[in-house]
Write a protein that holds these residues in place. Structure first.
Motif, PDB file in Angstrom:
ATOM      1  N   ASP A 231      -0.974  -9.785   4.845  1.00 50.12           N
ATOM      2  CA  ASP A 231      -0.053  -8.690   4.524  1.00 50.12           C
ATOM      3  C   ASP A 231       1.273  -8.985   5.209  1.00 50.12           C
TER       4      ASP A 231
ATOM      5  N   TYR B  42       7.399  -1.402 -13.368  1.00 50.73           N
ATOM      6  CA  TYR B  42       6.042  -1.520 -12.817  1.00 50.73           C
ATOM      7  C   TYR B  42       5.048  -1.844 -13.943  1.00 50.73           C
TER       8      TYR B  42
ATOM      9  N   VAL C 270      -4.682   6.622  -7.358  1.00 58.57           N
ATOM     10  CA  VAL C 270      -5.573   6.492  -6.201  1.00 58.57           C
ATOM     11  C   VAL C 270      -4.849   7.003  -4.959  1.00 58.57           C
TER      12      VAL C 270
ATOM     13  N   THR D 222      -3.643   6.821  -1.753  1.00 56.66           N
ATOM     14  CA  THR D 222      -3.364   5.813  -0.716  1.00 56.66           C
ATOM     15  C   THR D 222      -2.078   6.228   0.022  1.00 56.66           C
TER      16      THR D 222
HETATM   17  N1  NAD Z   1      -2.450   3.862  -5.438  1.00 57.81           N
HETATM   18  C1  NAD Z   1      -2.474   3.917  -6.751  1.00 57.81           C
HETATM   19  O1  NAD Z   1      -2.470   4.996  -7.354  1.00 57.81           O
HETATM   20  C2  NAD Z   1      -2.539   2.643  -7.565  1.00 57.81           C
HETATM   21  C3  NAD Z   1      -2.835   2.760  -8.926  1.00 57.81           C
HETATM   22  C4  NAD Z   1      -2.901   1.605  -9.700  1.00 57.81           C
HETATM   23  C5  NAD Z   1      -2.669   0.373  -9.122  1.00 57.81           C
HETATM   24  N2  NAD Z   1      -2.379   0.290  -7.796  1.00 57.81           N
HETATM   25  C6  NAD Z   1      -2.129  -1.044  -7.250  1.00 57.81           C
HETATM   26  O2  NAD Z   1      -3.005  -1.294  -6.174  1.00 57.81           O
HETATM   27  C7  NAD Z   1      -2.370  -2.151  -5.226  1.00 57.81           C
HETATM   28  C8  NAD Z   1      -2.437  -1.513  -3.857  1.00 57.81           C
HETATM   29  O3  NAD Z   1      -1.811  -0.244  -3.925  1.00 57.81           O
HETATM   30  P1  NAD Z   1      -1.909   0.828  -2.749  1.00 57.81           P
HETATM   31  O4  NAD Z   1      -1.656   2.160  -3.356  1.00 57.81           O
HETATM   32  O5  NAD Z   1      -3.116   0.587  -1.938  1.00 57.81           O
HETATM   33  O6  NAD Z   1      -0.576   0.434  -1.957  1.00 57.81           O
HETATM   34  P2  NAD Z   1      -0.193   0.543  -0.414  1.00 57.81           P
HETATM   35  O7  NAD Z   1       1.285   0.538  -0.374  1.00 57.81           O
HETATM   36  O8  NAD Z   1      -0.944   1.657   0.237  1.00 57.81           O
HETATM   37  O9  NAD Z   1      -0.693  -0.856   0.129  1.00 57.81           O
HETATM   38  C9  NAD Z   1      -0.101  -2.040  -0.356  1.00 57.81           C
HETATM   39  C10 NAD Z   1      -0.145  -3.089   0.737  1.00 57.81           C
HETATM   40  O10 NAD Z   1       0.488  -4.261   0.217  1.00 57.81           O
HETATM   41  C11 NAD Z   1       1.372  -4.750   1.186  1.00 57.81           C
HETATM   42  N3  NAD Z   1       2.446  -5.503   0.540  1.00 57.81           N
HETATM   43  C12 NAD Z   1       3.443  -4.998  -0.232  1.00 57.81           C
HETATM   44  N4  NAD Z   1       4.257  -6.002  -0.605  1.00 57.81           N
HETATM   45  C13 NAD Z   1       3.767  -7.137  -0.041  1.00 57.81           C
HETATM   46  C14 NAD Z   1       4.183  -8.488  -0.060  1.00 57.81           C
HETATM   47  N5  NAD Z   1       5.293  -8.863  -0.699  1.00 57.81           N
HETATM   48  N6  NAD Z   1       3.427  -9.396   0.591  1.00 57.81           N
HETATM   49  C15 NAD Z   1       2.317  -9.033   1.267  1.00 57.81           C
HETATM   50  N7  NAD Z   1       1.891  -7.756   1.336  1.00 57.81           N
HETATM   51  C16 NAD Z   1       2.606  -6.825   0.691  1.00 57.81           C
HETATM   52  C17 NAD Z   1       1.899  -3.527   1.926  1.00 57.81           C
HETATM   53  O11 NAD Z   1       2.407  -3.869   3.211  1.00 57.81           O
HETATM   54  C18 NAD Z   1       0.631  -2.666   1.986  1.00 57.81           C
HETATM   55  O12 NAD Z   1      -0.135  -2.955   3.138  1.00 57.81           O
HETATM   56  C19 NAD Z   1      -0.956  -2.387  -5.736  1.00 57.81           C
HETATM   57  O13 NAD Z   1      -0.896  -3.604  -6.442  1.00 57.81           O
HETATM   58  C20 NAD Z   1      -0.737  -1.206  -6.671  1.00 57.81           C
HETATM   59  O14 NAD Z   1       0.196  -1.495  -7.679  1.00 57.81           O
HETATM   60  C21 NAD Z   1      -2.303   1.397  -6.997  1.00 57.81           C
END
Ligand code: NAD
Length: 253
Positions: free
Chosen positions: A37, A155, A188, A190
């Protein structure tokens, strides 16, 4: 159940949310987890959580959009562990708004992290998975990839790209024993989702709106996404490849 005993799993975006939960779950399934990360303190604290639950985890700092950072992770895994069987690409960001509103900078940043980041990791790790006797790639896309979601222009394009990339890998490397699947979560709960709600002009209304579009009347939990990732990573999913699986409480049924 220890479905991943003896396997090494690399997880990006491991410091928070879905990535954190995937690290904890894969470790409980017996995998040695390497979390990467750009937030070093966060990923180290997840590795500590894994160790506290009796698992094995290593924390590496790096930005998936930077090829040299991904190469360092690859070199570390090669040197220290010598093999890898599971790659979960979770790191991603969400910029909101329509395509017309999106700045060129937002377009570039989103593509660099959400799409090029996975390209970097797969380019480095696919030959490694092949040399390790095959393996499973799990990419986190979104329902905003295959389905329309309002005001997620850039996105959505990036996540549709993740699905295309996943299918392309699946077909090209099926002969090498590599499976590649994409998970398409709905909404989700988060930390970054909570931040988006709090930043809305009317957070309470934003929260109500999010829940109103959920047929189950609730949001998804990161643990539920991690359970699907663990299944796809395991040999139980040995006959599954090239798929984009929605897990969204019925949002797209
Ligand atoms: N939360 C939702 O509702 C949801 C829905 C659909 C898809 N997603 C996808 O799930 C994945 C995780 O989402 P989340 O909600 O857990 O996000 P989050 O922001 O809670 O966690 C994402 C993590 O990725 C890390 N990160 C971001 N850019 C980075 C980079 N360039 N290099 C390394 N690490 C990096 C951040 O530091 C963080 O720890 C994402 O790809 C997001 O698009 C999330």
């Amino acid at each position: 159940m220890e479905r991943l005993k003896g396997k090494v799993a690399v997880v990006t975006g491991a410091a928070a949310g879905i990535g954190r939960e995937i690290c904890l779950r894969l470790a409980r399934e017996g995998a040695t987890v390497v979390g990467m990360d750009r937030e070093w303190a966060g990923v180290e604290s997840v590795a500590e959580e894994v160790r506290a639950q009796g698992g094995v985890a290593h924390a590496l700092a790096g930005d998936v959009s930077i090829g040299a950072d991904c190469a360092q992770v690859h070199a570390w895994v090669d040197e220290q562990l010598g093999a890898v069987q599971v790659l979960c690409n979770v790191a991603g960001i969400v910029d909101t708004g329509t395509l017309v509103e999106a700045s060129e900078e937002s377009w570039q940043r989103t593509m660099d992290i959400n799409l090029k980041g996975i390209y970097h990791m797969c380019r480095l790790f696919v030959p490694f998975l092949t040399a390790s006797g095959g393996g499973s790639i799990v990419n986190i896309a979104s329902v905003a990839g295959p389905f329309a979601v309002k005001e997620r222009g850039v996105y959505s394009v990036s996540k549709a790209g993740v699905i295309g990339l996943t299918k392309s890998l699946a077909i090209d490397f099926i002969g090498e024993g590599i499976r590649a699947n994409a998970i398409c979560p709905g909404t989700v709960e988060t930390p970054s989702w909570r931040e988006r709600v709090n930043q809305a002009p009317d957070p309470e209304r934003a929260l109500r709106d999010f829940i109103a579009r959920q047929p189950m009347g609730r949001l998804g939990q990161p643990e539920e996404i991690a359970a699907l990732a663990a299944y796809l990573a395991s040999d139980e999913a040995a006959y599954m490849t090239g798929q984009a699986i929605a897990i969204d409480g019925g949002m797209t049924m």
